[in-house]
Scaffold this motif. Structure first.
Motif, PDB file in Angstrom:
ATOM      1  N   GLU A   1      -9.002   0.785   2.974  1.00 38.78           N
ATOM      2  CA  GLU A   1      -7.607   0.865   3.404  1.00 38.78           C
ATOM      3  C   GLU A   1      -6.797  -0.251   2.747  1.00 38.78           C
ATOM      4  OE1 GLU A   1      -7.876   1.891   7.697  1.00 38.78           O
ATOM      5  OE2 GLU A   1      -6.238   0.426   7.814  1.00 38.78           O
ATOM      6  N   ASP A   2      -7.353  -1.465   2.802  1.00 40.83           N
ATOM      7  CA  ASP A   2      -6.656  -2.621   2.219  1.00 40.83           C
ATOM      8  C   ASP A   2      -6.535  -2.463   0.705  1.00 40.83           C
ATOM      9  OD1 ASP A   2      -6.558  -3.610   4.761  1.00 40.83           O
ATOM     10  OD2 ASP A   2      -8.134  -5.110   4.488  1.00 40.83           O
ATOM     11  N   LEU A   3      -7.570  -1.907   0.080  1.00 41.82           N
ATOM     12  CA  LEU A   3      -7.545  -1.733  -1.370  1.00 41.82           C
ATOM     13  C   LEU A   3      -6.481  -0.701  -1.761  1.00 41.82           C
ATOM     14  CD1 LEU A   3      -8.976  -2.804  -3.900  1.00 41.82           C
ATOM     15  CD2 LEU A   3     -10.572  -0.898  -3.735  1.00 41.82           C
ATOM     16  N   THR A   4      -6.326   0.298  -0.929  1.00 45.42           N
ATOM     17  CA  THR A   4      -5.306   1.307  -1.200  1.00 45.42           C
ATOM     18  C   THR A   4      -3.908   0.687  -1.131  1.00 45.42           C
ATOM     19  OG1 THR A   4      -6.734   3.028  -0.313  1.00 45.42           O
ATOM     20  CG2 THR A   4      -4.387   3.544  -0.433  1.00 45.42           C
ATOM     21  N   ALA A   5      -3.720  -0.228  -0.220  1.00 46.98           N
ATOM     22  CA  ALA A   5      -2.421  -0.911  -0.136  1.00 46.98           C
ATOM     23  C   ALA A   5      -2.169  -1.743  -1.404  1.00 46.98           C
ATOM     24  CB  ALA A   5      -2.367  -1.801   1.109  1.00 46.98           C
ATOM     25  N   LEU A   6      -3.209  -2.381  -1.914  1.00 44.77           N
ATOM     26  CA  LEU A   6      -3.056  -3.159  -3.151  1.00 44.77           C
ATOM     27  C   LEU A   6      -2.752  -2.243  -4.331  1.00 44.77           C
ATOM     28  CD1 LEU A   6      -5.788  -5.939  -3.224  1.00 44.77           C
ATOM     29  CD2 LEU A   6      -3.349  -6.135  -2.779  1.00 44.77           C
ATOM     30  N   GLN A   7      -3.443  -1.119  -4.339  1.00 44.45           N
ATOM     31  CA  GLN A   7      -3.230  -0.133  -5.396  1.00 44.45           C
ATOM     32  C   GLN A   7      -1.762   0.309  -5.416  1.00 44.45           C
ATOM     33  OE1 GLN A   7      -5.714   3.242  -4.657  1.00 44.45           O
ATOM     34  NE2 GLN A   7      -5.397   4.147  -6.684  1.00 44.45           N
ATOM     35  N   ARG A   8      -1.238   0.578  -4.237  1.00 46.75           N
ATOM     36  CA  ARG A   8       0.154   0.990  -4.127  1.00 46.75           C
ATOM     37  C   ARG A   8       1.074  -0.131  -4.610  1.00 46.75           C
ATOM     38  NH1 ARG A   8       0.765   1.551   1.182  1.00 46.75           N
ATOM     39  NH2 ARG A   8      -0.692   3.289   1.239  1.00 46.75           N
ATOM     40  N   ALA A   9       0.760  -1.370  -4.232  1.00 48.95           N
ATOM     41  CA  ALA A   9       1.590  -2.503  -4.668  1.00 48.95           C
ATOM     42  C   ALA A   9       1.601  -2.604  -6.195  1.00 48.95           C
ATOM     43  CB  ALA A   9       1.076  -3.800  -4.042  1.00 48.95           C
ATOM     44  N   ILE A  10       0.454  -2.377  -6.803  1.00 47.41           N
ATOM     45  CA  ILE A  10       0.404  -2.435  -8.269  1.00 47.41           C
ATOM     46  C   ILE A  10       1.213  -1.288  -8.859  1.00 47.41           C
ATOM     47  CG2 ILE A  10      -1.125  -2.221 -10.278  1.00 47.41           C
ATOM     48  CD1 ILE A  10      -3.281  -3.670  -8.590  1.00 47.41           C
TER      49      ILE A  10
END
Ligand SMILES: NC(=O)c1ccc[n+]([C@@H]2O[C@H](COP(=O)([O-])OP(=O)(O)OC[C@H]3O[C@@H](n4cnc5c(N)ncnc54)[C@H](OP(=O)(O)O)[C@@H]3O)[C@@H](O)[C@H]2O)c1
Ligand SMILES: NC(=O)c1ccc[n+]([C@@H]2O[C@H](COP(=O)([O-])OP(=O)(O)OC[C@H]3O[C@@H](n4cnc5c(N)ncnc54)[C@H](OP(=O)(O)O)[C@@H]3O)[C@@H](O)[C@H]2O)c1
Lengths: 311, 311
Positions: A258-267
């Motif tokens: 979940e947290d990685l998906t948020a980072l992915q979106r930020a990128i």
């Protein structure tokens, strides 16, 4: 606690990294009059005797445990239930049975049903190790300054917990008592998920078509190499960890993803502020770990003092 | 290549970990008659002078580059375009402009449009570093035995590539010439994704409610601590890396997540064989990295020779 009352006969079932480290440390600190071990592999039994780790080495787990007042299961977690069944009829009256498995509730569930009433069962887990395995991998100082978690249960009693505490304290460990289920959650995040994602990224890199394996190896000092160390750990041990701590691992993995998906979106959306905030917050934990004496402060772990490192 | 022809005046724009390591190595190997640097921070300029890293330290990037025959941009990737704009009118006829940015195509796109015709632009990236930053973090041997990637483009010529190659070779690096786009893919998997997942897991651990921060710190030797090192790297540098290598990072991240989902499924369904196979395959890469001299073979990176480690 250095005044641990020595055991008469210590039996180590399995003689790999952890068992051989216990053998060396127990000898160094005079914690057992006799040390015996069991291993299915004749070469490892011979090696254990040649290295002076054990006074006797058995092919049969049942024979090995006879007469021992402390038996420690040092096998992969997945076979501990079967081992308990094999040895149950041969455990001495009043013997303490312990283990060093990286998962605790699964081990208790697998082992406890086989035990006779006259045995005390005190599950434990030393938070120390390396990526190596086998009888030659151990060293006496492995547990020094590290934590040893004891997870008492219906088959433990205060006296046996106290004796096992004294035993590990004498080898340099700090002992913490914890509920087995909580242990498994703590270790899921501090150990099991880190190993899983390290194995995973090494696998991903190995499979790429656009970047060759030799490029990955050549440029690994940019960060990747840090992950390969734990991804070189014993496959049997780690398969068993994941199969036996499924729930906690899946729960923590869901959070991680979940947290990685948020980072992915930020990128994807160029949200530098979210990235910057996370990257700032994570430094505090590193500092706390160094302050707690759980890692070296030297750059690149000090692995190449006059050498190189990260990207 | 140890016969590198010295530069008359080397200008380092930025004076952090990489620039200060270049300054030390260039002095040690006599690669520049004069070394100057630029930094917006007066304290860092003073530190650079006090440490003998530079003969002069400028607040203005434009003033700093005047008269230099080699200018190296050693700032975070995200400001390199703005810095190029600032200095473009002050670059000497025939000067070589280079950089050390961790991303190459993004830097070329940002820098090239600002450059006058009389300047040669030779982008480069040393695959070496540590988790520390600032003028005091550098050391002369940082690049020894590590790779330096040069990504020539329309603004480079053979002679300037050869001079920059000699410069880095003299500092102990091995030089590899590569297409900028390919560099960015290689580094995405060997550096950017490892940093991203390290930052991510440290963030996840920090946010848990069931496991306290002090438990994470206490039991970090079980594997987690390996990740905290790279998650302690400079936030500005890493934000800029992700914003400037978006496509390659998102592509590799998709592969990583796909593979992780497969592992998740294997754990959920108790598929030990899939886990075992991956965990076996990943050991070969570790061995190859050690054989290639890119990491230490000592257990736990040798960080605590008589101490502890992993779970
Ligand atoms: N490695 C770590 O970092 C670490 C840290 C803390 C706890 N642990 C836990 O400690 C335990 C042992 O790990 P290790 O690293 O010491 O592994 P290891 O070096 O691979 O040793 C495992 C030992 O178990 C023996 N064994 C396997 N099946 C057996 C059976 N049915 N009966 C008797 N012996 C058997 C093996 O014998 P042969 O090899 O001779 O066949 C070997 O001696 C695991 O439960 C693990 O979760 C490991
Ligand atoms: N760290 C690594 O492991 C590593 C490895 C290879 C390549 N790189 C790349 O090397 C570059 C520098 O990284 P580093 O680790 O050396 O970072 P660092 O230690 O944080 O140094 C960055 C330097 O850039 C200066 N700076 C920032 N904005 C500036 C501006 N507008 N004009 C002039 N100077 C400016 C900073 O000045 P003040 O601090 O004085 O404000 C500081 O001296 C980055 O592009 C990075 O991607 C890093």
């Amino acid at each position: 606690m250095a005044d641990a009352q020595p055991f008469r006969r210590l039996c180590l079932v399995g003689i790999g990294l952890i068992a051989s480290s216990i053998a060396r440390a127990a000898r160094e600190h005079g914690l057992a009059e006799t040390i015996v071990c069991a291993s299915p592999d004749p070469a490892h039994r011979a090696e254990a005797l040649a290295l002076g780790l054990a006074d006797e080495a058995f092919a049969s787990n049942a024979e090995a445990v006879r007469g021992a007042d402390l038996v420690i299961l040092c096998t992969p977690v997945g076979v501990m239930g079967a081992v308990a069944r094999e040895i149950s009829g041969d455990l001495d009256e009043g013997a303490i049975l312990s283990d060093v498995g990286s998962v605790k509730q699964g081990v208790i569930d697998a082992v406890a049903p086989h035990l006779p009433d006259h045995v005390r069962f005190v599950p434990a887990h030393p938070i120390a190790g390396t990526e190596n395995s086998g009888p030659a991998a151990g060293f006496a100082s492995l547990f020094r300054g590290r934590w040893l978690v004891i997870t008492p249960n219906g088959l433990s009693d205060d006296q046996s917990v106290a004796r096992l505490t004294a035993f590990w304290t004498a080898m340099g460990a700090e002992v913490e008592v914890m509920d087995a289920g909580h242990h498994d959650q703590v270790l899921a995040i501090t150990s099991h998920i880190p190993h899983l994602i390290a194995y995973n990224i090494v696998g991903t890199a190995d499979d790429l078509e656009t970047v060759t394996k030799s490029e990955v190896i050549k440029f690994s000092a940019a960060g990747f190499r840090d992950f390969t160390r734990i991804a070189a750990s014993d496959p049997t041990m780690w398969r068993d960890v994941f199969l036996n701590n499924r729930e906690a691992v899946l729960e923590m993995l869901a959070r991680f993803s979940e947290d990685l998906t948020a980072l992915q979106r930020a990128i994807r959306w160029g949200d530098g502020e979210t990235l910057f905030q996370l990257f700032t917050r994570t430094r505090a934990i590193r500092r706390a770990i160094i302050d707690a004496g759980q890692d070296s402060a030297a750059p690149n772990f000090g692995r190449d003092v006059d050498g190189a490192g990260d990207d």
